[in-house]
Design an enzyme around this catalytic site. Structure first.
Site, short mmCIF file in Angstrom:
data_model
loop_
_atom_site.label_atom_id
_atom_site.label_comp_id
_atom_site.label_asym_id
_atom_site.label_seq_id
_atom_site.Cartn_x
_atom_site.Cartn_y
_atom_site.Cartn_z
N HIS A 213 0.73 -1.36 0.40
CA HIS A 213 0.11 0.18 0.06
C HIS A 213 0.57 1.10 -0.27
CE1 HIS A 213 -4.09 -2.62 1.40
NE2 HIS A 213 -3.39 -2.52 0.38
N HIS B 133 -9.83 -5.27 4.92
CA HIS B 133 -8.60 -4.75 4.18
C HIS B 133 -8.17 -6.48 3.56
CE1 HIS B 133 -4.34 -4.84 4.91
NE2 HIS B 133 -4.30 -4.11 5.51
N GLU C 99 -5.81 -8.65 3.81
CA GLU C 99 -5.14 -9.12 4.74
C GLU C 99 -5.92 -10.26 5.35
OE1 GLU C 99 -2.07 -8.48 7.45
OE2 GLU C 99 -2.39 -10.62 8.60
N CYS D 192 3.12 -8.37 13.25
CA CYS D 192 4.19 -8.98 13.38
C CYS D 192 5.46 -8.21 13.71
CB CYS D 192 4.76 -8.63 11.63
SG CYS D 192 5.04 -7.10 11.30
N SER E 291 -2.87 -0.08 6.90
CA SER E 291 -3.26 -0.17 7.72
C SER E 291 -1.86 -0.04 9.52
CB SER E 291 -3.61 -1.55 8.19
OG SER E 291 -4.03 -2.49 9.89
S1 SF4 Z 1 6.04 -7.97 8.37
FE1 SF4 Z 1 4.60 -7.54 8.34
S2 SF4 Z 1 4.10 -4.72 7.61
FE2 SF4 Z 1 5.94 -6.46 6.91
S3 SF4 Z 1 4.89 -7.23 4.81
FE3 SF4 Z 1 4.98 -8.68 6.50
S4 SF4 Z 1 3.22 -8.42 7.83
FE4 SF4 Z 1 2.96 -7.12 6.34
#
Ligand code: SF4
Length: 339
Positions: free
Chosen positions: A58, A141, A143, A212, A241
């Site tokens: 994004h 979203h 995801e 994450c 997000s």
């Molecule tokens: S590390 Fe986290 S923010 Fe980056 S693409 Fe993977 S899940 Fe998304």
């Protein structure tokens, strides 16, 4: 961790001094870096055009840069010609998407972040074990759509707020599990998880939540600078997000914060009375946009920069099989290096 003591600010007769506290880590994460590289390598391997289903990440700057190299962005597979390769975005896709691509004989590359794929596999395992999943995330979203698409319809219920928890009416309250979107607010999610665990004490969780490392690190870093700043600017897209969460985290510290896509969006009135400005960038925003903003600020202020590092990130993800060899014969593009 860096000290937040102000650096000696240069003075200028005609420009006011502006202290900049720049959060670290910020900007590109390993999943975004990998997804961009996959598109670039697919173009090198197959030649342009390479189709990409949904924005690969994004960020308009990233999308425009890849478009200039030969990527064609589409919303759905039926917009991809039969003989063209297609890449799926970092946010992940429902299982039906690769299945449809295979049935059409399309060559596809999956740029889903490995940390999102991990949640997908957990969802499958929990449903196979007979659990109903409460999924904490934001409706619509990509995801969330991708993760719901890993399990049969009705196997997962979306929970967006603490208030949603009170309205849940699961068929078997003793047989629940929860999972989360990877890019949520750490603090908001902790409240929702606590509400779920209070209402359903037998709910199963793998590790508490699935936010994450990049999302939680960027939130921790902006929290520290926000406490020491008069205002914060977050570089990121409104549909990103993790970027929107960074604005919320700064505001929760009592510091006014704005999301901007790049320096052109800067509202100079927002900086009135600001002596110390915090800057960070969401996980899909390249470092070049941070430098662009600092350069733009320098046209009106005598800026003194200080990077405030909370955590050093060393995460890197492997490329999909089939692209490793292409990667060995090339160098990273400026876009990836800029991260
Ligand atoms: S590390 Fe986290 S923010 Fe980056 S693409 Fe993977 S899940 Fe998304």
């Amino acid at each position: 961790m860096s000290s937040l003591s102000p650096q000696p600010a240069r003075t200028s007769a005609d420009k006011p001094v502006l202290q900049l506290l720049i959060a670290a880590p910020r900007g590109f994460c390993a999943g975004v870096d990998r997804a961009i590289r996959i598109v670039e390598l697919a173009i090198e391997k197959h030649g342009a055009p390479v189709y990409v289903r949904h924005e690969i990440v994004h960020n308009r700057f990233v999308v425009d840069s890849l478009r200039a190299k030969g990527a064609v962005f589409v919303e759905e597979l039926d917009q991809v010609p039969d003989d063209a390769p297609v890449v799926f975005s970092a946010h992940g896709v429902p299982k039906s998407v690769p299945a449809d691509a295979s049935s059409r004989g399309l060559e596809y590359l999956d740029a889903t972040c490995p940390l999102v794929s991990k949640v997908h596999r957990q969802a499958e395992r929990l449903v196979a074990a007979g659990r109903h999943i409460l999924f904490i995330g934001h409706a619509g979203h990509p995801e969330v759509i991708g993760t719901f698409g890993q399990v049969p319809a009705g196997a997962m219920t979306l929970v967006q707020t603490v208030e949603d928890v009170a309205g849940l009416a699961p068929a078997d309250p003793a047989n629940l599990a929860f999972l989360t979107q990877t890019t949520l607010s750490v603090d908001d999610t902790a409240e929702i998880v606590a509400a779920i665990q209070h209402r359903f004490p037998l709910v199963q969780s793998q590790r508490g939540e699935d936010i994450c490392y990049a999302t939680s690190n960027r939130q921790a870093a902006v929290k520290v600078i926000a406490a020491a700043c008069d205002a914060v600017l977050v570089i990121g897209a409104p549909n990103s997000s993790n970027s929107v969460r960074l604005v919320e985290v700064a505001e929760r510290e009592g510091t006014p914060a704005r999301l901007i896509q790049r320096a052109d969006d800067l509202d100079w009135a927002f900086l009135e009375g600001v002596a110390t400005l915090g800057i960070t960038a969401g996980a899909s925003a390249p470092e070049v946009l941070v430098r662009e903003l600092v350069d733009r600020l320098s046209t009106r202020f005598d800026v003194a920069e200080q990077e405030v590092e909370q955590t050093r990130e060393t995460v890197a993800f492997k490329l999909p099989r089939g692209l490793e060899q292409t990667a060995a014969g090339t160098t990273d593009s400026g876009l990836v290096r800029a991260a």
